[in-house]
Motif scaffolding. Structure first.
Motif, PDB file in Angstrom:
ATOM      1  N   ARG A  76      40.946  43.672 -40.874  1.00 31.81           N
ATOM      2  CA  ARG A  76      40.122  44.331 -39.850  1.00 31.81           C
ATOM      3  C   ARG A  76      40.991  45.127 -38.886  1.00 31.81           C
ATOM      4  NH1 ARG A  76      36.590  40.878 -35.378  1.00 31.81           N
ATOM      5  NH2 ARG A  76      35.845  42.688 -34.148  1.00 31.81           N
ATOM      6  N   ALA A  77      42.099  44.546 -38.438  1.00 26.10           N
ATOM      7  CA  ALA A  77      42.992  45.229 -37.512  1.00 26.10           C
ATOM      8  C   ALA A  77      43.601  46.481 -38.147  1.00 26.10           C
ATOM      9  CB  ALA A  77      44.095  44.279 -37.049  1.00 26.10           C
ATOM     10  N   ALA A  78      43.908  46.406 -39.438  1.00 24.97           N
ATOM     11  CA  ALA A  78      44.485  47.558 -40.125  1.00 24.97           C
ATOM     12  C   ALA A  78      43.480  48.713 -40.191  1.00 24.97           C
ATOM     13  CB  ALA A  78      44.926  47.156 -41.531  1.00 24.97           C
ATOM     14  N   TRP A  79      42.211  48.403 -40.474  1.00 23.05           N
ATOM     15  CA  TRP A  79      41.184  49.447 -40.506  1.00 23.05           C
ATOM     16  C   TRP A  79      40.926  49.990 -39.099  1.00 23.05           C
ATOM     17  CZ3 TRP A  79      38.559  51.939 -44.412  1.00 23.05           C
ATOM     18  CH2 TRP A  79      38.798  51.484 -45.719  1.00 23.05           C
ATOM     19  N   ALA A  80      40.958  49.118 -38.100  1.00 22.23           N
ATOM     20  CA  ALA A  80      40.762  49.576 -36.727  1.00 22.23           C
ATOM     21  C   ALA A  80      41.840  50.590 -36.335  1.00 22.23           C
ATOM     22  CB  ALA A  80      40.775  48.383 -35.771  1.00 22.23           C
ATOM     23  N   LYS A  81      43.066  50.307 -36.711  1.00 22.78           N
ATOM     24  CA  LYS A  81      44.176  51.211 -36.396  1.00 22.78           C
ATOM     25  C   LYS A  81      44.049  52.521 -37.168  1.00 22.78           C
ATOM     26  CE  LYS A  81      49.231  51.439 -36.291  1.00 22.78           C
ATOM     27  NZ  LYS A  81      50.501  50.700 -36.559  1.00 22.78           N
ATOM     28  N   ALA A  82      43.657  52.407 -38.456  1.00 21.98           N
ATOM     29  CA  ALA A  82      43.584  53.604 -39.296  1.00 21.98           C
ATOM     30  C   ALA A  82      42.456  54.538 -38.868  1.00 21.98           C
ATOM     31  CB  ALA A  82      43.395  53.196 -40.759  1.00 21.98           C
ATOM     32  N   LEU A  83      41.321  53.965 -38.493  1.00 29.22           N
ATOM     33  CA  LEU A  83      40.156  54.786 -38.151  1.00 29.22           C
ATOM     34  C   LEU A  83      40.045  55.064 -36.656  1.00 29.22           C
ATOM     35  CD1 LEU A  83      37.465  53.092 -40.429  1.00 29.22           C
ATOM     36  CD2 LEU A  83      38.708  55.214 -40.868  1.00 29.22           C
ATOM     37  N   GLY A  84      40.670  54.185 -35.850  1.00 30.37           N
ATOM     38  CA  GLY A  84      40.551  54.329 -34.407  1.00 30.37           C
ATOM     39  C   GLY A  84      39.150  54.038 -33.899  1.00 30.37           C
ATOM     40  N   CYS A  85      38.478  53.075 -34.530  1.00 29.22           N
ATOM     41  CA  CYS A  85      37.096  52.784 -34.143  1.00 29.22           C
ATOM     42  C   CYS A  85      36.898  51.287 -33.935  1.00 29.22           C
ATOM     43  CB  CYS A  85      36.118  53.285 -35.208  1.00 29.22           C
ATOM     44  SG  CYS A  85      36.146  52.354 -36.758  1.00 29.22           S
ATOM     45  N   ALA A  86      35.746  50.937 -33.386  1.00 23.63           N
ATOM     46  CA  ALA A  86      35.382  49.531 -33.211  1.00 23.63           C
ATOM     47  C   ALA A  86      35.141  48.889 -34.575  1.00 23.63           C
ATOM     48  CB  ALA A  86      34.127  49.422 -32.357  1.00 23.63           C
ATOM     49  N   THR A  87      35.401  47.594 -34.650  1.00 21.35           N
ATOM     50  CA  THR A  87      35.240  46.880 -35.919  1.00 21.35           C
ATOM     51  C   THR A  87      34.530  45.549 -35.683  1.00 21.35           C
ATOM     52  OG1 THR A  87      37.372  45.751 -35.693  1.00 21.35           O
ATOM     53  CG2 THR A  87      37.373  47.875 -36.853  1.00 21.35           C
ATOM     54  N   THR A  88      33.892  45.056 -36.742  1.00 19.03           N
ATOM     55  CA  THR A  88      33.255  43.739 -36.701  1.00 19.03           C
ATOM     56  C   THR A  88      33.609  42.973 -37.966  1.00 19.03           C
ATOM     57  OG1 THR A  88      31.189  44.375 -37.791  1.00 19.03           O
ATOM     58  CG2 THR A  88      31.308  44.707 -35.398  1.00 19.03           C
ATOM     59  N   LEU A  89      33.411  41.649 -37.904  1.00 17.78           N
ATOM     60  CA  LEU A  89      33.657  40.791 -39.059  1.00 17.78           C
ATOM     61  C   LEU A  89      32.498  39.813 -39.189  1.00 17.78           C
ATOM     62  CD1 LEU A  89      35.315  39.459 -41.329  1.00 17.78           C
ATOM     63  CD2 LEU A  89      36.530  38.150 -39.565  1.00 17.78           C
ATOM     64  N   GLY A  90      31.871  39.794 -40.353  1.00 16.59           N
ATOM     65  CA  GLY A  90      30.801  38.846 -40.625  1.00 16.59           C
ATOM     66  C   GLY A  90      31.087  38.075 -41.888  1.00 16.59           C
ATOM     67  N   ILE A  91      30.798  36.772 -41.871  1.00 18.71           N
ATOM     68  CA  ILE A  91      30.951  35.918 -43.049  1.00 18.71           C
ATOM     69  C   ILE A  91      29.573  35.741 -43.686  1.00 18.71           C
ATOM     70  CG2 ILE A  91      31.678  33.660 -43.912  1.00 18.71           C
ATOM     71  CD1 ILE A  91      33.975  35.338 -42.836  1.00 18.71           C
ATOM     72  N   GLY A  92      29.490  36.039 -44.976  1.00 14.51           N
ATOM     73  CA  GLY A  92      28.206  35.899 -45.664  1.00 14.51           C
ATOM     74  C   GLY A  92      28.002  34.493 -46.193  1.00 14.51           C
ATOM     75  N   PRO A  93      26.755  34.017 -46.203  1.00 12.73           N
ATOM     76  CA  PRO A  93      25.539  34.717 -45.783  1.00 12.73           C
ATOM     77  C   PRO A  93      25.202  34.553 -44.303  1.00 12.73           C
ATOM     78  CG  PRO A  93      24.922  32.637 -46.771  1.00 12.73           C
ATOM     79  CD  PRO A  93      26.433  32.714 -46.869  1.00 12.73           C
ATOM     80  N   ARG A  94      26.080  33.953 -43.511  1.00 16.10           N
ATOM     81  CA  ARG A  94      25.764  33.740 -42.091  1.00 16.10           C
ATOM     82  C   ARG A  94      25.318  35.030 -41.411  1.00 16.10           C
ATOM     83  NH1 ARG A  94      29.677  31.671 -37.120  1.00 16.10           N
ATOM     84  NH2 ARG A  94      29.219  29.595 -37.926  1.00 16.10           N
ATOM     85  N   TYR A  95      26.053  36.143 -41.656  1.00 18.06           N
ATOM     86  CA  TYR A  95      25.760  37.370 -40.914  1.00 18.06           C
ATOM     87  C   TYR A  95      24.370  37.915 -41.238  1.00 18.06           C
ATOM     88  CZ  TYR A  95      26.419  40.411 -44.998  1.00 18.06           C
ATOM     89  OH  TYR A  95      26.282  41.032 -46.214  1.00 18.06           O
TER      90      TYR A  95
END
Length: 442
Positions: free
Chosen positions: A346-365
């Motif tokens: 998640r942190a790597a994608w946040a840095k690459a895109l410069g955007c907000a990120t979220t994390l959900g575990i399925g099926p909880r999310y």
């Protein structure tokens, strides 16, 4: 139905607290020293907040259909009381958990929390559960923290639920509503991401607020996107913050925080012009998952179904637009080790895109942010992760395995997202240890 029963829940629960405490004393006297709350979304998140905040190791939550997670949850059946919690009484995951443990435990090891007349209510009375506790019909699941849904686990954990409830009387309702209106106003001006950072002692509260805000507000193309455990600490033009100074740091005020954020969320939704108490897009993923299980989606549990037309990781990265958010939706066991690996991705994608990120575990999310993903703004980039299982588990009475159900839920949500034209990538891994492969392409 008047959906505002939650406003009366603290006082009504106070009237029943002695009954809950007596039930908990009887359970402990019978040698049942551990509690496993089996439920999804609002039926289990409050118990998870209590367990993580007060360090009550005797209280655990099961809200994953991953076979490895279910197997681990049943490691000490003989000393466990199972709280089977579902407002509707027909939540497929919750009934699957019940049938699995019913084959391994005695009827007196079960308590049901559900509305009268539901399938779960019928099962509980026929099987002679230790207790059947009514879920108030005028309280929605995500607004039920201060009903029996939260207070039964609190009593079973030895918490002072009476104090938690009494302290809700200190809530400034007008201030809470003003908080929600201000969040909505900022969202309408473009700051539609809400970074939640409660004080460390009550950090678990953020997951409960995430569900409350996301499922209440995310509809009709509008909504506020909660950001929990954000790996990016900097400011952004589209992110507003609810930092530690916006919460009480005293765990004894958790009840008050639940009520405060319920009032805030209702006001937030009123300002956005959406119904805070429905979830019109949740049923779609459930329907598609049922289709996967019955063969309509390509095979039981989708084990041999054809791949769906999702994006590659490179295409997902290229699809980014300003003010998007990136969401990882991972169907993996929610162990600390795997969550840490996912946070690194998640942190790597946040840095690459410069955007907000979220994390959900399925099926909880699916019972938390799933409504927002499909009904909220079309500003999400979704990476769905599935993995193989070492071994599967049969679900008695239902005709499926947990692995089949888990796969069907992932494919059902993928189909629902694709049906809404969302930008989605799907990666299937042979093992969760391969998660680190999912860093954004250069």
């Amino acid at each position: 139905m008047n959906p505002l029963g939650w406003t009366r829940a603290p006082e009504e629960s106070l009237a029943h607290w002695d009954e809950h405490a007596a039930l908990a004393n009887a359970v402990r006297a019978d040698g049942l020293t551990h509690t496993l709350v089996c439920g999804m979304g609002g039926s289990s998140l409050v118990a998870d907040v209590f367990a993580r905040t007060f360090g009550t190791g005797s209280l655990r939550v099961l809200d994953s259909t991953n076979p490895d997670t279910v197997r681990a949850a049943g490691s000490d059946v003989t000393r466990t009381l199972f709280v089977i919690s579902s407002k509707s009484g027909n939540t497929v995951e919750t009934l699957a958990f019940y049938h699995y443990f019913a084959a391994r435990a005695r009827p007196e090891q079960f308590i049901a929390i559900t509305e009268a007349g539901t399938p779960l209510d019928t099962i509980a009375r026929a099987q002679k559960f230790r207790a059947v506790v009514p879920h108030p019909p005028d309280v929605g699941g995500r607004y039920s923290a201060l009903t029996a849904v939260g207070m039964i686990p609190a009593a079973l954990s030895g918490l002072d639920g009476r104090a938690l409830l009494e302290r809700t009387r200190r809530v400034d309702i007008q201030a809470a509503q003003a908080l929600g209106s201000a969040i909505a106003e900022r969202a309408q001006r473009g700051r539609d991401k809400l970074r939640l950072t409660p004080p460390p002692r009550i950090a678990a509260l953020a997951d409960w607020i995430e569900q409350l805000v996301a499922e209440s507000s995310g509809k009709n193309g509008r909504g506020v996107i909660p950001i929990v455990q954000d790996p990016a600490s900097g400011s952004a033009a589209d992110v507003q913050a609810a930092g530690p100074d916006m919460f009480s740091a005293d765990p004894r005020d958790l009840g008050a925080e639940f009520l405060r954020w319920e009032y805030a969320t209702a006001a937030l939704c009123e300002r956005l012009g959406v119904n805070a108490f429905d979830q019109p897009d949740v049923e779609e993923a459930k329907r598609l998952a049922r289709g996967e299980l019955t063969g309509e989606g390509g095979g039981v549990g989708a084990q041999h179904a054809a791949p769906l037309p999702t994006l590659s990781l490179a295409q997902l990265r290229a699809a980014y637009r300003p003010r998007d958010y990136f969401a990882i939706l991972a169907y993996v066991p929610p162990t600390p080790e795997l969550v840490t690996r996912l946070q690194q991705v998640r942190a790597a994608w946040a840095k690459a895109l410069g955007c907000a990120t979220t994390l959900g575990i399925g099926p909880r999310y699916l019972h938390s942010t799933g409504q927002l993903h499909k009904g909220g703004p079309d500003s999400g980039l979704f990476l769905v992760i599935t993995t193989d299982f070492a071994t599967d588990l049969e679900i008695p009475e239902m005709g499926w395995t947990f692995g089949q159900l888990h796969r069907a839920q992932a494919r059902g949500d993928l189909r629902a997202l694709l049906g809404r034209g969302r930008r989605v990538a799907h990666v299937h891994l042979s093992s969760p240890v391969e998660i680190s492969r999912l860093a954004p392409p250069a």
